[in-house]
Scaffold this motif. Structure first.
Motif, PDB file in Angstrom:
ATOM      1  N   PHE A  91      -2.168   4.077  11.741  1.00 41.00           N
ATOM      2  CA  PHE A  91      -2.945   5.283  11.481  1.00 41.00           C
ATOM      3  C   PHE A  91      -2.489   6.350  12.479  1.00 41.00           C
ATOM      4  CE2 PHE A  91      -5.452   1.620  10.354  1.00 41.00           C
ATOM      5  CZ  PHE A  91      -6.076   1.959   9.156  1.00 41.00           C
ATOM      6  N   ILE A  92      -2.219   7.554  11.992  1.00 38.25           N
ATOM      7  CA  ILE A  92      -1.863   8.668  12.868  1.00 38.25           C
ATOM      8  C   ILE A  92      -2.896   9.768  12.666  1.00 38.25           C
ATOM      9  CG2 ILE A  92      -0.106  10.368  13.483  1.00 38.25           C
ATOM     10  CD1 ILE A  92       2.012   8.468  12.496  1.00 38.25           C
ATOM     11  N   GLU A 114      -1.989   6.932   3.047  1.00 37.02           N
ATOM     12  CA  GLU A 114      -2.641   8.239   3.135  1.00 37.02           C
ATOM     13  C   GLU A 114      -1.624   9.224   3.697  1.00 37.02           C
ATOM     14  OE1 GLU A 114      -7.018   7.985   4.520  1.00 37.02           O
ATOM     15  OE2 GLU A 114      -6.028   6.275   5.467  1.00 37.02           O
ATOM     16  N   TRP A 115      -1.458  10.344   3.019  1.00 34.16           N
ATOM     17  CA  TRP A 115      -0.425  11.305   3.433  1.00 34.16           C
ATOM     18  C   TRP A 115      -0.919  12.712   3.141  1.00 34.16           C
ATOM     19  CZ3 TRP A 115       3.207   8.966   6.183  1.00 34.16           C
ATOM     20  CH2 TRP A 115       4.299   9.706   6.617  1.00 34.16           C
ATOM     21  N   LYS A 138       1.707  10.240  -1.177  1.00 36.09           N
ATOM     22  CA  LYS A 138       0.992   8.965  -1.164  1.00 36.09           C
ATOM     23  C   LYS A 138       1.608   8.038  -2.205  1.00 36.09           C
ATOM     24  CE  LYS A 138      -3.637   7.067  -1.979  1.00 36.09           C
ATOM     25  NZ  LYS A 138      -5.052   7.379  -2.256  1.00 36.09           N
ATOM     26  N   GLY A 139       1.907   6.834  -1.792  1.00 38.88           N
ATOM     27  CA  GLY A 139       2.537   5.873  -2.691  1.00 38.88           C
ATOM     28  C   GLY A 139       4.041   5.790  -2.540  1.00 38.88           C
ATOM     29  N   ASN A 140       4.652   6.754  -1.833  1.00 36.61           N
ATOM     30  CA  ASN A 140       6.089   6.699  -1.581  1.00 36.61           C
ATOM     31  C   ASN A 140       6.407   5.661  -0.502  1.00 36.61           C
ATOM     32  OD1 ASN A 140       6.939  10.274  -1.926  1.00 36.61           O
ATOM     33  ND2 ASN A 140       6.443   8.729  -3.444  1.00 36.61           N
ATOM     34  N   THR A 141       7.643   5.181  -0.523  1.00 32.91           N
ATOM     35  CA  THR A 141       8.148   4.343   0.562  1.00 32.91           C
ATOM     36  C   THR A 141       9.333   5.040   1.205  1.00 32.91           C
ATOM     37  OG1 THR A 141       9.651   3.112  -0.906  1.00 32.91           O
ATOM     38  CG2 THR A 141       7.441   2.202  -0.578  1.00 32.91           C
ATOM     39  N   PHE A 142       9.509   4.823   2.483  1.00 35.67           N
ATOM     40  CA  PHE A 142      10.705   5.326   3.163  1.00 35.67           C
ATOM     41  C   PHE A 142      11.196   4.254   4.124  1.00 35.67           C
ATOM     42  CE2 PHE A 142       6.928   6.989   5.260  1.00 35.67           C
ATOM     43  CZ  PHE A 142       7.134   6.745   6.610  1.00 35.67           C
ATOM     44  N   THR A 160      -5.918  12.288   8.298  1.00 32.43           N
ATOM     45  CA  THR A 160      -5.246  11.182   8.979  1.00 32.43           C
ATOM     46  C   THR A 160      -4.161  10.588   8.085  1.00 32.43           C
ATOM     47  OG1 THR A 160      -7.211  10.635  10.277  1.00 32.43           O
ATOM     48  CG2 THR A 160      -5.586   8.888   9.981  1.00 32.43           C
ATOM     49  N   LEU A 161      -3.062  10.188   8.689  1.00 35.48           N
ATOM     50  CA  LEU A 161      -2.020   9.454   7.970  1.00 35.48           C
ATOM     51  C   LEU A 161      -2.247   7.958   8.155  1.00 35.48           C
ATOM     52  CD1 LEU A 161       1.262  11.320   9.055  1.00 35.48           C
ATOM     53  CD2 LEU A 161      -0.224  11.836   7.112  1.00 35.48           C
ATOM     54  N   SER A 162      -1.908   7.194   7.146  1.00 30.81           N
ATOM     55  CA  SER A 162      -1.908   5.742   7.297  1.00 30.81           C
ATOM     56  C   SER A 162      -0.798   5.165   6.433  1.00 30.81           C
ATOM     57  CB  SER A 162      -3.259   5.127   6.913  1.00 30.81           C
ATOM     58  OG  SER A 162      -3.480   5.195   5.521  1.00 30.81           O
ATOM     59  N   GLY A 163      -0.279   4.045   6.873  1.00 35.35           N
ATOM     60  CA  GLY A 163       0.795   3.401   6.129  1.00 35.35           C
ATOM     61  C   GLY A 163       0.957   1.956   6.529  1.00 35.35           C
ATOM     62  N   ILE A 164       1.765   1.265   5.771  1.00 34.57           N
ATOM     63  CA  ILE A 164       2.088  -0.132   6.022  1.00 34.57           C
ATOM     64  C   ILE A 164       3.580  -0.226   6.261  1.00 34.57           C
ATOM     65  CG2 ILE A 164       1.931  -2.491   5.165  1.00 34.57           C
ATOM     66  CD1 ILE A 164      -0.134  -1.374   3.122  1.00 34.57           C
TER      67      ILE A 164
END
Length: 227
Positions: A91-92, A114-115, A138-142, A160-164
């Motif tokens: 989370f950022i 979350e983006w 949201k839903g993109n991968t990099f 807030t940003l969040s990712g896996i």
């Protein structure tokens, strides 16, 4: 055809056919079980393991393991499957920055949960160019290849940003070049960068609070957002 020639041909036949056959599964006797409880050398085919206690299960909605808290910039939860892979959920916070770093252990695939339009991902390409990726959704991968210096900036004042993040290696350690440079003796920094820059780096290493935090707040963004 002589018997010796025939015998040699038969010996080489499995080797010739091996490239066309699927790999054989690893027998259970050559590797330890994937669960972390005690086990015996005799397999038990009726074992039940709760998902909360399995190293193969990572709760993406409510990660509870191995939490790291940044300097108000966000949080990271991580888990490692021994010998296989590693997983982060991060989370950022608004105005948060994931400090430039790289992973020498393996590639990292990030999934944006979350983006927002103000968020950016940056990296240094193999030719030395600095590249900024904008308009991730949201839903993109990099993907960040192993050894690629990269960072994430959340310029939003409210979101807030969040990712896996998935690693193809259990080595999920992050290396920060700023800390590497700061660990160089000052006299060497003076020779390579000059006295003024060397003094700035040394002062930063000595006085910056929470110098090892991976997630920090951007002062300029905080000021502009009035946070």
């Amino acid at each position: 055809m002589t018997p010796l020639y025939l015998l040699c041909s038969l010996c080489l036949l499995p080797l010739a056919l091996s490239q066309y056959l699927p790999p054989m599964p690893i027998p259970f006797t050559t590797r330890p079980p994937l669960r972390q409880d005690s086990y015996s050398t005799t397999p038990d085919f009726a074992i039940a393991v709760d998902a909360a206690n399995s190293e193969l299960v990572f709760d993406l909605l409510n990660p509870a393991r191995n939490e790291e808290v940044g300097q108000d910039g966000g949080r990271v939860f991580y888990q490692v499957v021994p010998g296989v892979m590693g997983t982060h959920k991060w989370f950022i916070a608004p105005c948060g920055v994931a400090i430039p770093h790289f992973h020498s252990g393996g590639d990292a695939i990030n999934y944006a949960m979350e983006w927002n339009a103000q968020a950016e991902v940056g990296y240094v390409d193999t030719d030395g160019s600095t590249v900024t990726i904008k308009n991730i959704k949201k839903g993109n991968t990099f993907r960040m290849p192993r050894g690629t210096l990269h960072w994430v900036v959340n310029k939003s004042c409210t979101e807030t940003l969040s990712g896996i993040q998935f690693f193809n290696s259990p080595d999920i350690a992050a290396t920060r070049p700023d800390l590497q440079i700061a660990s160089i003796p000052e006299e060497i920094l003076i020779v390579s960068m000059g006295e003024e820059v060397a003094a700035l780096i040394s002062d930063w290493a000595l006085n910056k609070p929470n110098v090892r935090d991976m997630l920090v707040l951007c002062p300029r963004c905080v000021q502009e957002c009035g946070l």
